[in-house]
Design a protein around this motif. Sequence first.
Motif, short mmCIF file in Angstrom:
data_model
loop_
_atom_site.label_atom_id
_atom_site.label_comp_id
_atom_site.label_asym_id
_atom_site.label_seq_id
_atom_site.Cartn_x
_atom_site.Cartn_y
_atom_site.Cartn_z
N SER A 236 10.74 7.64 -2.09
CA SER A 236 9.43 7.04 -2.34
C SER A 236 8.34 8.02 -1.91
N ARG A 237 7.11 7.68 -2.20
CA ARG A 237 5.99 8.55 -1.83
C ARG A 237 5.84 8.66 -0.32
N ARG A 238 6.45 7.73 0.41
CA ARG A 238 6.45 7.80 1.87
C ARG A 238 7.59 8.67 2.39
N ASP B 120 0.83 -1.20 0.00
CA ASP B 120 0.00 0.00 0.00
C ASP B 120 0.87 1.25 0.00
N SER B 121 0.49 2.23 -0.81
CA SER B 121 1.14 3.53 -0.80
C SER B 121 0.07 4.61 -0.79
N ASN B 122 -0.15 5.19 0.39
CA ASN B 122 -1.17 6.22 0.55
C ASN B 122 -2.53 5.77 0.03
N GLY B 123 -2.88 4.53 0.38
CA GLY B 123 -4.18 3.98 0.00
C GLY B 123 -4.25 3.41 -1.40
N LYS B 124 -3.13 3.44 -2.14
CA LYS B 124 -3.10 2.92 -3.49
C LYS B 124 -2.27 1.65 -3.54
N PRO B 125 -2.81 0.55 -4.11
CA PRO B 125 -2.02 -0.68 -4.20
C PRO B 125 -0.90 -0.53 -5.23
N CYS B 126 0.29 -0.97 -4.86
CA CYS B 126 1.46 -0.91 -5.75
C CYS B 126 2.13 -2.26 -5.80
N THR B 127 2.88 -2.49 -6.85
CA THR B 127 3.69 -3.70 -6.98
C THR B 127 5.09 -3.31 -7.43
N LEU B 128 6.02 -4.23 -7.24
CA LEU B 128 7.40 -4.03 -7.68
C LEU B 128 7.68 -5.06 -8.78
#
Length: 266
Positions: free
Chosen positions: A118-120, A40-48
């Motif tokens: 990163s966005r975090r 999760d990144s700010n409520g958005k699912p992400c993958t690598l």
Amino acid sequence: MDSVAMQDIATETGQRSLQRLFAPLLGAPEIKADFLGPFDSNGKPCTLPRFTYCAPKSSDPIRLGIFGAIHGDEPAGALGLVQFLLELAAQPDWAAGYCVHAYPVCNPTGFEDNTRCSRRGRDLNREFWMQSPEPEVQILEKELATRHFDGLIQLHADDTSDGLYGFVRGHTLTENLLRPALLEAGRILPRNTNPAIDGFAARDGIIYKHYEGVLAAPREIEPVPFEIIFETPHGAPMELQVRALMVAVRTIMTEYRLLQSFAQNI
């Protein structure tokens, strides 16, 4: 053969599109795609994303991990790695004896936003093997610990350098891989030969120390892989950075294969 340029991956909002970046790879049947996570990144699912290309008829291949864009504002590594994989699929002799695991975008949110962190708000390349809570780091640490890589290559761009250079660590022969890579890539972009680069002592564009927390193999892993961080000058034209990175990676692969063949014949 398709290729990807910066203008191809820009969206109308100014962000970069991972979907557009990876489209040519997803259309190449020889290249296996996996999307690790999700997280999760700010409520958005992400993958690598991980893309794997194994040369035909390689029963016991050399396992190589190549990592790009762990700093999201360094897109040359991602673009170069995508293009390099496409060329391997088109010319499999280049990868003879290899299985290449490529991670073109290790910092997906930073890449989309064109930010180092990163966005975090974390510089992911200072978090490895330090019990980091960052999901991207945890995913990559698992890959580094379980894939049994024979070699690791990181692709970076330095906005304080006007030339190519690299870091070496790991296997004692690593310098013998980086030196010819700098020589060949130096036909495209100049080499940084300053006695100090990025705050470290350097010799002929080679640095033997590194920052703590950078992406690296676990300390206890055996056998010890070679580890190279290859840096292009961030201010150079993107096309030349991409070409230099591709030439450098191909040279490292060729030189390591020769060293392995020589060692087997001793």
